[in-house]
Design a protein around this motif. Structure first.
Motif, PDB file in Angstrom:
ATOM      1  N   GLU A 163      -7.703  -1.029  -2.110  1.00 15.49           N
ATOM      2  CA  GLU A 163      -7.240  -0.293  -3.223  1.00 15.49           C
ATOM      3  C   GLU A 163      -6.415   0.811  -3.001  1.00 15.49           C
ATOM      4  O   GLU A 163      -5.256   1.347  -3.421  1.00 15.49           O
ATOM      5  N   VAL A 164      -6.744   1.647  -1.686  1.00 14.50           N
ATOM      6  CA  VAL A 164      -6.197   2.883  -1.346  1.00 14.50           C
ATOM      7  C   VAL A 164      -4.928   2.460  -1.013  1.00 14.50           C
ATOM      8  O   VAL A 164      -3.705   3.116  -1.250  1.00 14.50           O
ATOM      9  N   LYS A 165      -4.791   1.298  -0.161  1.00 17.57           N
ATOM     10  CA  LYS A 165      -3.457   0.838   0.468  1.00 17.57           C
ATOM     11  C   LYS A 165      -2.486   0.697  -0.827  1.00 17.57           C
ATOM     12  O   LYS A 165      -1.355   0.911  -0.712  1.00 17.57           O
ATOM     13  N   TRP A 166      -2.983  -0.316  -1.676  1.00 20.96           N
ATOM     14  CA  TRP A 166      -2.024  -0.494  -3.037  1.00 20.96           C
ATOM     15  C   TRP A 166      -1.667   0.716  -3.547  1.00 20.96           C
ATOM     16  O   TRP A 166      -0.747   0.778  -4.181  1.00 20.96           O
ATOM     17  N   VAL A 167      -2.460   1.661  -3.800  1.00 22.53           N
ATOM     18  CA  VAL A 167      -2.107   2.742  -4.389  1.00 22.53           C
ATOM     19  C   VAL A 167      -1.249   3.663  -3.775  1.00 22.53           C
ATOM     20  O   VAL A 167      -0.026   4.255  -4.067  1.00 22.53           O
ATOM     21  N   ALA A 168      -1.344   3.905  -2.370  1.00 21.75           N
ATOM     22  CA  ALA A 168      -0.382   4.570  -1.444  1.00 21.75           C
ATOM     23  C   ALA A 168       1.034   3.759  -1.479  1.00 21.75           C
ATOM     24  O   ALA A 168       2.127   4.236  -1.310  1.00 21.75           O
ATOM     25  N   SER A 169       0.963   2.384  -1.656  1.00 19.80           N
ATOM     26  CA  SER A 169       2.264   1.593  -1.626  1.00 19.80           C
ATOM     27  C   SER A 169       3.037   1.960  -2.731  1.00 19.80           C
ATOM     28  O   SER A 169       4.176   2.151  -2.876  1.00 19.80           O
ATOM     29  N   LEU A 170       2.203   2.147  -3.765  1.00 16.54           N
ATOM     30  CA  LEU A 170       2.697   2.404  -5.407  1.00 16.54           C
ATOM     31  C   LEU A 170       3.419   3.803  -5.187  1.00 16.54           C
ATOM     32  O   LEU A 170       4.504   3.835  -5.642  1.00 16.54           O
ATOM     33  N   MET A 171       2.728   4.692  -4.690  1.00 17.63           N
ATOM     34  CA  MET A 171       3.224   6.059  -4.491  1.00 17.63           C
ATOM     35  C   MET A 171       4.650   5.845  -3.808  1.00 17.63           C
ATOM     36  O   MET A 171       5.372   6.970  -4.020  1.00 17.63           O
ATOM     37  N   ALA A 172       4.522   5.335  -2.616  1.00 18.83           N
ATOM     38  CA  ALA A 172       5.831   5.315  -1.801  1.00 18.83           C
ATOM     39  C   ALA A 172       7.065   4.683  -2.608  1.00 18.83           C
ATOM     40  O   ALA A 172       7.968   5.362  -2.464  1.00 18.83           O
ATOM     41  N   GLU A 173       6.769   3.696  -3.299  1.00 23.89           N
ATOM     42  CA  GLU A 173       7.730   3.266  -4.346  1.00 23.89           C
ATOM     43  C   GLU A 173       8.327   4.265  -5.242  1.00 23.89           C
ATOM     44  O   GLU A 173       9.527   4.202  -5.652  1.00 23.89           O
ATOM     45  N   LEU A 174       7.368   5.063  -5.765  1.00 19.67           N
ATOM     46  CA  LEU A 174       7.692   6.190  -6.685  1.00 19.67           C
ATOM     47  C   LEU A 174       8.437   7.412  -5.854  1.00 19.67           C
ATOM     48  O   LEU A 174       8.630   8.437  -6.506  1.00 19.67           O
ATOM     49  N   GLY A 175       8.364   7.201  -4.554  1.00 15.50           N
ATOM     50  CA  GLY A 175       9.075   8.434  -3.925  1.00 15.50           C
ATOM     51  C   GLY A 175       7.869   9.632  -3.583  1.00 15.50           C
ATOM     52  O   GLY A 175       8.296  10.799  -3.326  1.00 15.50           O
ATOM     53  N   LEU A 176       6.733   9.121  -3.639  1.00 20.12           N
ATOM     54  CA  LEU A 176       5.618  10.174  -3.672  1.00 20.12           C
ATOM     55  C   LEU A 176       5.122   9.923  -1.959  1.00 20.12           C
ATOM     56  O   LEU A 176       5.072   8.789  -1.506  1.00 20.12           O
ATOM     57  N   SER A 177       4.268  10.872  -1.477  1.00 16.05           N
ATOM     58  CA  SER A 177       3.581  10.536  -0.194  1.00 16.05           C
ATOM     59  C   SER A 177       2.449  11.639  -0.142  1.00 16.05           C
ATOM     60  O   SER A 177       2.311  12.766  -0.805  1.00 16.05           O
ATOM     61  N   SER A 178       1.352  11.143   0.254  1.00 13.55           N
ATOM     62  CA  SER A 178       0.215  12.159   0.198  1.00 13.55           C
ATOM     63  C   SER A 178       0.124  12.944   1.261  1.00 13.55           C
ATOM     64  O   SER A 178       0.763  13.006   2.406  1.00 13.55           O
ATOM     65  N   TYR A 211     -13.940  -6.205   8.838  1.00 14.76           N
ATOM     66  CA  TYR A 211     -14.218  -5.235   9.983  1.00 14.76           C
ATOM     67  C   TYR A 211     -12.586  -4.924  10.520  1.00 14.76           C
ATOM     68  O   TYR A 211     -12.206  -3.700  10.532  1.00 14.76           O
ATOM     69  N   HIS A 212     -12.044  -5.912  10.882  1.00 15.05           N
ATOM     70  CA  HIS A 212     -10.602  -5.806  11.178  1.00 15.05           C
ATOM     71  C   HIS A 212      -9.516  -5.217  10.394  1.00 15.05           C
ATOM     72  O   HIS A 212      -8.785  -4.552  10.807  1.00 15.05           O
ATOM     73  N   PHE A 213      -9.631  -5.589   9.159  1.00 20.56           N
ATOM     74  CA  PHE A 213      -8.749  -4.996   8.057  1.00 20.56           C
ATOM     75  C   PHE A 213      -8.931  -3.386   8.088  1.00 20.56           C
ATOM     76  O   PHE A 213      -7.705  -2.665   8.187  1.00 20.56           O
ATOM     77  N   VAL A 214     -10.095  -2.952   8.055  1.00 24.36           N
ATOM     78  CA  VAL A 214     -10.313  -1.483   7.963  1.00 24.36           C
ATOM     79  C   VAL A 214      -9.931  -0.876   9.495  1.00 24.36           C
ATOM     80  O   VAL A 214      -9.116   0.140   9.451  1.00 24.36           O
ATOM     81  N   ARG A 215     -10.377  -1.497  10.549  1.00 22.90           N
ATOM     82  CA  ARG A 215     -10.155  -0.933  11.995  1.00 22.90           C
ATOM     83  C   ARG A 215      -8.497  -0.922  12.046  1.00 22.90           C
ATOM     84  O   ARG A 215      -8.130   0.184  12.739  1.00 22.90           O
ATOM     85  N   GLU A 216      -7.917  -1.764  11.614  1.00 22.56           N
ATOM     86  CA  GLU A 216      -6.358  -1.742  11.731  1.00 22.56           C
ATOM     87  C   GLU A 216      -5.690  -0.652  11.016  1.00 22.56           C
ATOM     88  O   GLU A 216      -4.835   0.128  11.761  1.00 22.56           O
ATOM     89  N   GLN A 217      -6.102  -0.179   9.940  1.00 17.35           N
ATOM     90  CA  GLN A 217      -5.585   0.778   9.418  1.00 17.35           C
ATOM     91  C   GLN A 217      -6.169   2.099   9.785  1.00 17.35           C
ATOM     92  O   GLN A 217      -5.347   3.276   9.944  1.00 17.35           O
ATOM     93  N   VAL A 218      -7.296   2.247  10.404  1.00 16.26           N
ATOM     94  CA  VAL A 218      -7.891   3.368  10.917  1.00 16.26           C
ATOM     95  C   VAL A 218      -7.071   3.741  12.385  1.00 16.26           C
ATOM     96  O   VAL A 218      -6.559   4.953  12.636  1.00 16.26           O
ATOM     97  N   GLN A 219      -6.982   2.802  13.044  1.00 16.75           N
ATOM     98  CA  GLN A 219      -6.074   2.558  14.476  1.00 16.75           C
ATOM     99  C   GLN A 219      -4.989   3.214  14.054  1.00 16.75           C
ATOM    100  O   GLN A 219      -4.235   3.974  14.903  1.00 16.75           O
ATOM    101  N   ALA A 220      -4.070   2.744  13.099  1.00 11.30           N
ATOM    102  CA  ALA A 220      -2.781   3.039  13.004  1.00 11.30           C
ATOM    103  C   ALA A 220      -2.615   4.627  12.267  1.00 11.30           C
ATOM    104  O   ALA A 220      -1.426   4.917  11.784  1.00 11.30           O
ATOM    105  N   LYS A 221      -3.833   5.124  11.965  1.00 10.21           N
ATOM    106  CA  LYS A 221      -4.089   6.457  11.371  1.00 10.21           C
ATOM    107  C   LYS A 221      -3.350   6.478   9.970  1.00 10.21           C
ATOM    108  O   LYS A 221      -2.842   7.316   9.452  1.00 10.21           O
ATOM    109  N   GLN A 222      -3.475   5.208   9.314  1.00 19.98           N
ATOM    110  CA  GLN A 222      -3.312   4.989   7.900  1.00 19.98           C
ATOM    111  C   GLN A 222      -4.328   5.476   6.980  1.00 19.98           C
ATOM    112  O   GLN A 222      -4.292   5.410   5.797  1.00 19.98           O
TER     113      GLN A 222
END
Length: 262
Positions: A163-178, A211-222
């Motif tokens: 859900e967080v990844k989807w919201v972040a993607s939506l924000m990016a499309e709207l020109g916003l960034s966390s 496990y790998h879905f979350v780990r991938e994002q944590v390692q990429a510092k996303q």
């Protein structure tokens, strides 16, 4: 909401402080079977729509929806209790401030391990915040039985990360960034440790995808998974029925407040 209360003839009902009793656990066998379940299904369906703007009833509505196929008198009384709660909190809602606040993205993730006494499947929940306003929440049963509290919590961390990844993607499309790396707050030490541990434990192979879905994002510092105390876990109000004081304290922290005059 007013129309719903009038339709159910509950607009003048005596209010209660919580949508569910903390001393009662709903099961499939509790109460006597209702011969005509149309009214129950109609009311619960309307409550499900209302929960899109009222996170305080999300858990109660999720529980009531699990008995749609064969509701009983006990389930119907529980549904009317939710209506009585709404009658007393008809002025409550989520307030979105127009003041400029850095759009930080963070979420609370929680799971009630083996909370359903019919099948022992856990109930998971999350609340996603943009700044100080909750913008997305969910309370639902997980897909299968979790063999430990860590497994139940980590599954919910994975769903929250989606859900967080989807919201972040939506924000990016709207020109916003966390303003900072999105953070998921979890009150389970084991689940928090797993998200940061580069070694995949053999006993967690059945959770490989999560496990790998979350780990991938944590390692990429996303994404960052942070541990918090159970006392500060806001999503706790969406995973179980709570005593009055605890429920009202969490709901006020979540962001539910009386509507401001226009």
């Amino acid at each position: 909401m007013v129309d719903l209360l009038r339709r159910a003839k509950m607009d003048n009902a005596k209010p209660v402080a919580t949508p569910m009793s903390s001393s009662q656990s709903l099961t499939l066998q509790s109460g006597d079977k209702i011969l005509n379940a149309t009214e129950y299904r109609t009311i619960v369906g309307a409550l499900q729509y209302l929960s899109l703007t009222r996170p305080d009833i999300a858990f109660a509505v999720n529980r009531l929806c699990q008995f749609m196929h064969q509701p009983t008198t006990t389930h119907w009384e529980a549904a009317k209790r939710v209506l009585r709660y709404l009658a007393g909190t008809i002025d409550k809602g989520i307030f979105f401030s127009s003041s400029a606040v850095p759009p930080t993205l963070h979420a609370f993730s929680d799971a009630d391990w083996a909370g359903d006494k019919d099948d022992y499947i856990s109930t998971g929940a999350y609340i996603v915040y943009l700044g100080r306003q909750p913008i997305s929440w969910s309370a639902r049963k997980q897909g299968s039985v979790a063999r430990s509290s860590t497994e139940a919590e980590y599954r919910e961390v994975s769903d929250t990360a989606c859900e967080v990844k989807w919201v972040a993607s939506l924000m990016a499309e709207l020109g916003l960034s966390s303003a900072s790396t999105p953070t998921i707050c979890c009150d389970n030490v084991g689940a928090t440790y797993l998200s940061a541990n580069p070694v995949f434990h053999s006993r967690m192979k059945h959770m490989a995808l999560a496990y790998h879905f979350v780990r991938e994002q944590v390692q990429a510092k996303q994404l960052r998974v942070s541990h918090i105390s159970t006392h500060d876990q806001l999503a706790d109000a969406l995973t179980k029925h709570l005593p009055r004081a605890r429920f009202q304290n969490l709901i006020s922290k979540i962001g539910l407040c009386s509507r401001r005059p226009s």
